[in-house]
Structure formats: structure tokens, C-alpha cells
Design a protein around this motif. Structure first.
Motif, short mmCIF file in Angstrom:
data_model
loop_
_atom_site.label_atom_id
_atom_site.label_comp_id
_atom_site.label_asym_id
_atom_site.label_seq_id
_atom_site.Cartn_x
_atom_site.Cartn_y
_atom_site.Cartn_z
N THR A 20 0.83 -1.20 0.00
CA THR A 20 0.00 0.00 0.00
C THR A 20 0.87 1.25 0.00
OG1 THR A 20 -1.65 -1.18 1.29
CG2 THR A 20 -1.83 1.21 1.24
N ILE A 21 0.57 2.17 -0.90
CA ILE A 21 1.31 3.43 -0.96
C ILE A 21 0.86 4.33 0.18
CG2 ILE A 21 1.70 5.54 -2.29
CD1 ILE A 21 1.40 3.87 -4.82
N GLN A 22 1.82 4.82 0.95
CA GLN A 22 1.53 5.78 2.01
C GLN A 22 1.82 7.20 1.53
OE1 GLN A 22 3.99 4.19 5.16
NE2 GLN A 22 2.23 3.19 6.10
N TYR A 23 2.94 7.38 0.85
CA TYR A 23 3.33 8.70 0.35
C TYR A 23 4.00 8.52 -1.01
CZ TYR A 23 2.94 9.61 5.33
OH TYR A 23 2.49 9.67 6.61
N ALA A 24 3.85 9.52 -1.88
CA ALA A 24 4.53 9.51 -3.18
C ALA A 24 4.83 10.95 -3.55
CB ALA A 24 3.66 8.86 -4.24
N PHE A 25 6.00 11.18 -4.11
CA PHE A 25 6.36 12.53 -4.54
C PHE A 25 7.40 12.46 -5.66
CE2 PHE A 25 8.93 11.38 -0.87
CZ PHE A 25 10.22 11.69 -1.27
N THR A 26 7.58 13.57 -6.33
CA THR A 26 8.55 13.65 -7.41
C THR A 26 9.81 14.35 -6.89
OG1 THR A 26 7.61 15.72 -8.21
CG2 THR A 26 6.79 13.69 -9.21
N ALA A 27 10.92 14.05 -7.53
CA ALA A 27 12.21 14.64 -7.17
C ALA A 27 13.05 14.72 -8.44
CB ALA A 27 12.90 13.80 -6.11
N GLU A 28 14.24 15.30 -8.32
CA GLU A 28 15.16 15.40 -9.45
C GLU A 28 16.53 14.90 -9.04
OE1 GLU A 28 15.34 19.46 -10.65
OE2 GLU A 28 13.72 19.21 -12.09
N SER A 29 17.21 14.33 -10.01
CA SER A 29 18.59 13.90 -9.83
C SER A 29 19.38 14.54 -10.96
CB SER A 29 18.67 12.38 -9.90
OG SER A 29 19.99 11.95 -9.71
N GLY A 30 20.66 14.69 -10.81
CA GLY A 30 21.46 15.32 -11.86
C GLY A 30 22.03 16.63 -11.35
N PHE A 31 22.30 17.56 -12.26
CA PHE A 31 22.89 18.84 -11.90
C PHE A 31 21.88 19.73 -11.18
CE2 PHE A 31 25.65 17.51 -15.37
CZ PHE A 31 26.88 17.69 -14.78
N SER A 32 22.39 20.63 -10.41
CA SER A 32 21.55 21.54 -9.62
C SER A 32 20.81 22.53 -10.51
CB SER A 32 22.42 22.31 -8.64
OG SER A 32 21.68 23.31 -8.01
N LYS A 56 17.43 14.50 -14.19
CA LYS A 56 16.70 13.23 -14.31
C LYS A 56 15.54 13.22 -13.34
CE LYS A 56 21.06 11.18 -15.36
NZ LYS A 56 22.28 11.07 -14.60
N PRO A 57 14.31 13.20 -13.85
CA PRO A 57 13.16 13.15 -12.95
C PRO A 57 13.05 11.80 -12.26
CG PRO A 57 12.45 13.14 -15.24
CD PRO A 57 13.93 13.28 -15.25
N ARG A 58 12.64 11.83 -11.01
CA ARG A 58 12.48 10.62 -10.22
C ARG A 58 11.13 10.65 -9.51
NH1 ARG A 58 16.15 8.93 -13.05
NH2 ARG A 58 18.31 8.83 -12.38
N VAL A 59 10.62 9.47 -9.20
CA VAL A 59 9.44 9.32 -8.38
C VAL A 59 9.84 8.50 -7.16
CG1 VAL A 59 7.13 8.32 -8.21
CG2 VAL A 59 7.84 9.43 -10.33
N VAL A 60 9.50 8.98 -5.99
CA VAL A 60 9.80 8.26 -4.75
C VAL A 60 8.47 7.82 -4.16
CG1 VAL A 60 10.84 8.38 -2.46
CG2 VAL A 60 11.86 9.64 -4.36
N VAL A 61 8.37 6.52 -3.89
CA VAL A 61 7.16 5.95 -3.31
C VAL A 61 7.51 5.37 -1.95
CG1 VAL A 61 5.39 4.16 -3.54
CG2 VAL A 61 6.16 5.42 -5.56
N ILE A 62 6.76 5.78 -0.95
CA ILE A 62 6.93 5.23 0.39
C ILE A 62 5.71 4.38 0.66
CG2 ILE A 62 7.24 5.77 2.83
CD1 ILE A 62 8.33 8.52 1.87
N SER A 63 5.92 3.08 0.76
CA SER A 63 4.80 2.16 1.00
C SER A 63 4.87 1.66 2.43
CB SER A 63 4.86 0.99 0.01
OG SER A 63 5.87 0.08 0.39
N ASP A 64 3.95 0.79 2.76
CA ASP A 64 3.96 0.21 4.10
C ASP A 64 5.11 -0.77 4.31
OD1 ASP A 64 2.82 -1.50 2.25
OD2 ASP A 64 1.39 -2.36 3.65
N LYS A 65 5.76 -1.21 3.21
CA LYS A 65 6.83 -2.21 3.31
C LYS A 65 8.22 -1.68 2.98
CE LYS A 65 3.70 -5.96 2.16
NZ LYS A 65 3.37 -7.01 1.23
N ARG A 66 8.29 -0.67 2.09
CA ARG A 66 9.61 -0.22 1.63
C ARG A 66 9.51 1.17 1.02
NH1 ARG A 66 10.34 -3.45 -4.04
NH2 ARG A 66 8.19 -3.17 -4.71
N ILE A 67 10.69 1.72 0.70
CA ILE A 67 10.81 2.99 -0.01
C ILE A 67 11.42 2.67 -1.36
CG2 ILE A 67 11.90 5.26 -0.02
CD1 ILE A 67 12.01 5.01 3.08
N VAL A 68 10.80 3.13 -2.44
CA VAL A 68 11.24 2.78 -3.78
C VAL A 68 11.50 4.05 -4.59
CG1 VAL A 68 10.72 1.43 -5.85
CG2 VAL A 68 9.75 0.75 -3.66
#
Length: 134
Positions: A20-32, A56-68
Motif C-alpha cells: 500500500t502506498i503511504q506517500y509519493a512525490f517527485t524529485a530530481e537527480s542530476g545537476f543543480s 533526471k526526474p524521479r518518483v519516490v514511493v513510500i509504501s507500508d513495506k519499503r521505499i522505492v
């Protein structure tokens, strides 16, 4: 800002059954992104364009079992592509205090905006029964 409902809907099929997804958000990787400000200097405009493309765009998902961490589409940041790495749910998510800060997850340095800090604090506290996004 990514649409929260689309982000959760698009991420759910990439997770394990029953997760189950608890939290999800977008982030960036690469140069500032701060380097974009150099674009007004003559000769830097082409270099800045290359820096922007290298983000590089990223999506971070925090579920009840892990962070992906997923790679995301450049055109639609709500569409995760490939799972890059998974971490135990107990992993601490530390952020700074400025408008943007760097979130370190394993080999990944992800830039997150201030509006994500509250989600990170809630995730660290372990409170999260419903899906919430940035």
C-alpha cells in the motif's frame, strides 16, 4: 507539481501485490537547478541547456513495506518507468531547511522541494495510513 492522484495510480502497478502506498512525490537527480541562473552570462546559455537536459526526474514511493525510487518520464513526471532501487521502510529520510534540499537514498542524491518536507517528516514518524502526495 505532479498530480497526486495520477502519481499514485501510475505507481501502484509497479509495487508488489498487497503493498500500500503511504506517500509519493517527485524529485530530481542530476545537476543543480541553481545553475540555470548562469544562463544570462554570455556563452553560458548552451551549457545551461545541457545541464537542464541532464536533470533526471524521479518518483519516490513510500509504501507500508519499503521505499522505492523510480526513474520517471521527462514529459510526464507522474509516470514511473523503471525501479532503480528499493530501501527498507525503516530508512530515515533527512531533508534540509531551505527552499530545496538534497535527500540521500543509497547512491541517489535527490533534490526535493520544501512542500515535500512534511511528507518526509510524517514518513519518518511512521504515521501514514492513507496515500498522500506532494
Amino acid at each position: 507539481m505532479a498530480s497526486g492522484k495520477n502519481l499514485i495510480k501510475n505507481c501502484q502497478p509497479h509495487l508488489e501485490g498487497g503493498e500500500t502506498i503511504q506517500y509519493a512525490f517527485t524529485a530530481e537527480s542530476g545537476f543543480s537547478r541553481g545553475l540555470e541562473a548562469l544562463g544570462w552570462i554570455p556563452g553560458f546559455d548552451e551549457a545551461v541547456k545541457l545541464l537542464i537536459i541532464s536533470n533526471k526526474p524521479r518518483v519516490v514511493v513510500i509504501s507500508d513495506k519499503r521505499i522505492v525510487v523510480f526513474s520517471a518520464s521527462r514529459l510526464s513526471r507522474t509516470k514511473p518507468r523503471v525501479m532503480l532501487q528499493a530501501f527498507p521502510r525503516s530508512t530515515r529520510l533527512e531533508h534540509g531547511t531551505g527552499r530545496r534540499s538534497t535527500l540521500k537514498l543509497g547512491d541517489h542524491s535527490l533534490r526535493v522541494e520544501r512542500h515535500v518536507y512534511g511528507l518526509l517528516d510524517k514518513a519518518n514518524a511512521g504515521s501514514g495510513n492513507t496515500a498522500t502526495t506532494d
